[in-house]
Design a protein around this motif. Structure first.
Motif, short mmCIF file in Angstrom:
data_model
loop_
_atom_site.label_atom_id
_atom_site.label_comp_id
_atom_site.label_asym_id
_atom_site.label_seq_id
_atom_site.Cartn_x
_atom_site.Cartn_y
_atom_site.Cartn_z
N ILE A 1 0.83 -1.21 0.00
CA ILE A 1 0.00 0.00 0.00
C ILE A 1 0.86 1.25 0.00
CG2 ILE A 1 -1.74 1.30 1.26
CD1 ILE A 1 -2.85 -1.20 -0.09
N SER A 2 1.99 1.23 0.74
CA SER A 2 2.88 2.40 0.78
C SER A 2 3.47 2.66 -0.60
CB SER A 2 4.00 2.19 1.80
OG SER A 2 3.48 2.04 3.10
N THR A 3 3.91 1.60 -1.26
CA THR A 3 4.47 1.76 -2.61
C THR A 3 3.41 2.25 -3.58
OG1 THR A 3 5.82 -0.19 -2.09
CG2 THR A 3 5.88 0.59 -4.35
N LEU A 4 2.23 1.68 -3.48
CA LEU A 4 1.12 2.09 -4.35
C LEU A 4 0.82 3.57 -4.16
CD1 LEU A 4 -1.29 1.45 -6.25
CD2 LEU A 4 -2.59 0.79 -4.22
N CYS A 5 0.75 4.02 -2.91
CA CYS A 5 0.44 5.43 -2.63
C CYS A 5 1.55 6.35 -3.12
CB CYS A 5 0.21 5.64 -1.14
SG CYS A 5 -1.35 4.96 -0.54
N PHE A 6 2.80 5.93 -3.00
CA PHE A 6 3.92 6.74 -3.48
C PHE A 6 3.80 6.99 -4.98
CE2 PHE A 6 8.11 6.96 -5.50
CZ PHE A 6 8.66 8.05 -4.85
N PHE A 7 3.60 5.92 -5.73
CA PHE A 7 3.53 6.07 -7.19
C PHE A 7 2.24 6.77 -7.63
CE2 PHE A 7 6.68 2.49 -7.21
CZ PHE A 7 7.70 3.23 -7.79
N ARG A 8 1.16 6.59 -6.88
CA ARG A 8 -0.09 7.27 -7.26
C ARG A 8 -0.01 8.77 -6.96
NH1 ARG A 8 -4.34 5.16 -9.34
NH2 ARG A 8 -5.77 6.70 -8.45
N PHE A 9 0.79 9.17 -5.99
CA PHE A 9 0.99 10.61 -5.78
C PHE A 9 1.65 11.23 -7.01
CE2 PHE A 9 3.61 14.24 -4.73
CZ PHE A 9 2.73 15.06 -4.06
#
Length: 524
Positions: free
Chosen positions: A127-135
């Motif tokens: 989830i952290s990686t997903l949120c980083f790239f979605r930002f």
């Protein structure tokens, strides 16, 4: 004193609709296609993410994303979009529209693929990686708003400019629909290839390991159409208005547009200096002159976009939850993980097909006939009416046999959002500000909209919780019925603030922004 308009700008304003107009719509529109796909496809897979990473098989119901995680997954791209709109809006006026146009597309494509490749051995890691790239995906998407709108407004003729900008924005509708179709196809393929029982029959077996590929494929697939337009985006010449009015190279602007229009246009750089009036280039965004000329305009474009997006994004991102509450989507425990994705995608596709897309194209058809102001005030008013139509008899809509009526009414709110303020709030800021501040002011207006979207995304998530039986991990809210009343109120405020929006139908950009006149004439 008012200066004479440059030949190249007059030629553009009076040009007949031709092939290059349609090419510009497709090139700019494909960016918006990807924007909408990327922003809204997360709502298709967020329930699946909850099942994969947060299911406790001893629980009677499948796992859901915890409140803070759900808010982050749904809202982080909007935060990136807000930052991108401000940054790239400013950069578009400093370096040129075309100079940064390709970069935003590359950023979108790379981060969209990276989102689908999010790695980690734990839920927190993924989830952290997903949120980083979605930002950063949102950051690229943010740049597309002011740049696409400004480029299209500066390429278009004055007679059909509204329809052309609206057509670019209307590609959002196809992006939302395409996201739902991709989710339908992918989930149907996995459902048939890897059959699984419902959660209530066998919690462990209801989630096949292959389901982890479903959300990744859906998140990545939208990059393909946008990547295909990169070459054409780079081939577009800089807009004549930037080259002539900001870069002060009227000869180059005339040469660029001569190739595009297939007609000879002559221009003298000395005319450029005289044509726009020296006083018009002395004041900036934070000057008293800007406040006098355009301060109220900026208040109008920012507040209406802000109020619109509170309602629009809360409706879009959480329609799956609303459909579940009214019984249009069965309870999660009666389905397996992939089946739930299929049902959510089907509901979203129907809303997009019947409400969202027709609304966009009604705007394209009528904006240069009845004008921006009339469409915006009508749209806000009708959204208010239909929100109240959902909220007042809400208990009627949630009883068996009335679910279809609820969905029809819900679809009408989308129709009038798009045949209304969702389109016009994008169009007007690209027309009413002077060339050297046009991209910046559009970015500010759009960022205000995204601030509203963030409030809608985060606020609705908590506010819509049942006051007596909230979902696990949530505090009691005001319930969906009262949340709909709040959204009706924001739409009504949008109707009021629209009274400050100027009409720009049928006028040249220089005429609207009074770019070639001094302060005395502008005030007259």
């Amino acid at each position: 004193m008012a200066g004479k308009q440059l030949n190249v700008l007059t030629t553009l304003d009076q040009a007949k609709t031709q092939w290059y107009h349609f090419m510009a719509i497709v090139i700019a529109g494909m960016g918006f296609f990807t924007d909408a796909y990327d922003l809204f496809c997360i709502s298709l897979v967020s329930k699946l993410l909850g099942r994969i990473y947060y299911t406790d098989t001893s629980s009677p119901n499948p796992g859901t994303l915890p409140p803070n995680v759900s808010a982050a997954v749904n809202g982080v791209a909007l935060c990136g979009t807000l930052a991108g709109q401000l940054f790239f809006g400013w950069l578009g006026d400093k370096l040129g529209r075309k100079s940064v146009y390709g970069f935003t597309l590359i950023l979108m494509v790379l981060c969209s693929v990276a989102s689908g490749l999010s790695f980690g051995h734990t839920p927190k890691g993924v989830i952290s990686t997903l949120c980083f790239f979605r930002f950063w995906l949102g950051f690229g998407i943010g740049g597309d708003y002011p740049l696409s709108a400004t480029i299209m407004s500066e390429y278009a003729n004055k007679r059909t400019r509204g329809a052309f900008i609206a057509a670019v924005f209307a590609m959002q509708g196809f992006g939302i629909l395409f996201g739902a179709i991709v989710a339908l196809v992918v989930s149907a393929a996995f459902r048939n290839s890897f059959p699984a029982p419902a959660y209530e029959a066998n919690p462990a077996a209801s989630l096949v390991p292959e389901a982890d590929y479903v959300w990744r494929i859906i998140l990545m697939f939208g990059t393909i159409p946008a990547a295909l337009t990169y070459y054409w985006r780079m081939k577009m010449p800089e807009t004549a208005r930037y080259t002539a009015l900001i870069a002060k190279n009227a000869k180059q602007a005339a040469a660029d547009m001569s190739k595009v229009l297939n007609s000879e246009i002559t221009e003298d750089n000395a005319e450029c200096e005289a044509g726009v009036g020296p006083s018009s280039n002395e004041w900036g965004l934070f000057s008293a002159q800007f406040v006098r000329r355009h301060g109220l305009h900026l208040v109008a474009t920012t507040t209406t976009w802000f109020l619109l997006d509170i309602a629009f994004y809360s409706q879009n991102l959480f329609q799956k939850d609303i459909f579940s509450k009214v019984g249009w989507i069965p309870p999660a425990k009666t389905m397996n993980a992939v089946e739930e994705v299929f049902r959510i995608a089907r509901a979203q596709a129907l809303i997009a097909l019947c409400g969202t897309i027709p609304g966009y194209w009604f705007t394209v058809a009528f904006i240069d006939v009845i004008g921006r102001f009339a469409i915006q005030i009508m749209g806000f008013f009708m959204m208010t009416v239909f929100m109240l139509g959902l909220a007042v008899p809400y208990h009627h809509w949630t009883t068996a046999g009335h679910h279809t009526g609820f969905v029809v009414m819900y679809g009408f709110t989308f129709f009038f959002a798009n045949f209304g303020p969702n389109s016009t709030t994008f169009i007007v800021p690209a027309e009413i500000f002077p060339a050297r501040l046009r991209s910046t002011c559009h970015g500010i207006s759009a960022a205000a909209g995204k601030a509203g979207a963030i409030i809608g995304a985060f606020g609705f998530l908590y506010a819509a919780q049942d006051p007596h039986k909230p979902e696990a991990g949530y505090s009691p809210g005001i319930g969906i019925r009262n949340a709909l009343f709040v959204l009706a109120g924001t739409n009504f405020l949008g109707t009021v603030m629209t009274l400050l929006v100027p009409e720009s139908k049928g006028m040249s950009l220089e005429e609207i922004s009074k770019e070639a006149v001094d302060d005395e004439e502008a005030a007259a």
